[in-house]
Scaffold this motif. Structure first.
Motif, mmCIF file in Angstrom:
data_model
loop_
_atom_site.group_PDB
_atom_site.id
_atom_site.type_symbol
_atom_site.label_atom_id
_atom_site.label_comp_id
_atom_site.label_asym_id
_atom_site.label_seq_id
_atom_site.Cartn_x
_atom_site.Cartn_y
_atom_site.Cartn_z
ATOM 1 N N GLU A 119 -52.367 18.111 -16.833
ATOM 2 C CA GLU A 119 -52.768 19.011 -15.752
ATOM 3 C C GLU A 119 -54.275 19.034 -15.488
ATOM 4 O O GLU A 119 -54.703 19.134 -14.337
ATOM 5 N N VAL A 135 -46.737 17.112 -6.618
ATOM 6 C CA VAL A 135 -46.280 17.835 -7.808
ATOM 7 C C VAL A 135 -44.903 18.424 -7.523
ATOM 8 O O VAL A 135 -44.704 19.103 -6.510
ATOM 9 N N ARG A 138 -43.592 21.189 -13.727
ATOM 10 C CA ARG A 138 -44.627 21.378 -14.757
ATOM 11 C C ARG A 138 -43.946 21.497 -16.108
ATOM 12 O O ARG A 138 -42.905 22.146 -16.237
ATOM 13 N N ASN A 152 -50.681 21.190 -20.725
ATOM 14 C CA ASN A 152 -49.576 21.124 -19.775
ATOM 15 C C ASN A 152 -49.563 19.796 -19.033
ATOM 16 O O ASN A 152 -50.600 19.182 -18.795
ATOM 17 N N LEU A 154 -48.034 17.850 -15.470
ATOM 18 C CA LEU A 154 -47.453 18.001 -14.147
ATOM 19 C C LEU A 154 -46.506 16.830 -13.923
ATOM 20 O O LEU A 154 -46.852 15.688 -14.241
#
Length: 161
Positions: A119, A135, A138, A152, A154
């Motif tokens: 991310e 996107v 997530r 994180n 995406l």
């Protein structure tokens, strides 16, 4: 003739071409320098022999400076990794690599491409945004860093048709 030699000597023009087994060591080196958990030479050798895996190398002159790897399943593909040598980043070479790679995937009948990107990796996000990816999801704490931090991811998608 002299201009060709000068261009070659300085590094030459960029070329994107299929990678082969003899590229495995260099691809592993580039991957290890670009990601917290680098893939080894054996992993690249295996990928380079799999029929459902497409691997391109980015060459500048005689030196491999980057690569893209995708795995294909039916009419979909997942980009597993894209990397360009640190000293050659910021010149638009990754865009050339990505767009050429996407063209070859389309040529194999791929209609939809997915990838995961950290991310906070802004250079990669700009590359993929500029390449037409959007996107679509997530994954919380998907990437684990060497220091234990979890980042994180995406999930991004691009349709080719």
């Amino acid at each position: 003739m002299m201009s060709w030699f000068s261009e070659w000597w300085r590094g030459g023009t960029a070329a994107v071409e299929p990678a082969s087994a003899r590229d495995a060591a260099r691809l592993a080196q580039l991957h290890g320098a670009s990601f917290a958990h680098g893939w080894g030479e054996n992993e690249f050798e295996t990928m380079l022999t799999e029929r459902n895996t497409l691997v391109h190398r980015l060459r500048l002159g005689r030196k491999t400076i980057g690569f893209a790897v995708s795995r294909i399943g039916a009419d979909e593909a997942e980009i597993l990794s894209v990397a360009v040598d640190q000293s050659h980043r910021g010149r638009g070479l990754s865009r050339t690599l990505l767009m050429t790679h996407l063209g070859h995937l389309a040529g194999r009948g791929v209609r939809t491409i997915f990838l995961e990107v950290e991310e906070n990796n802004q250079p990669a996000r700009r590359l993929y945004d500029g390449g037409g990816f959007v996107v679509v999801g997530r994954r919380e704490r998907y990437y684990k860093q060497a220091n234990g931090e979890q980042l994180n991811a995406l999930l991004m998608r691009r349709d080719l048709s």
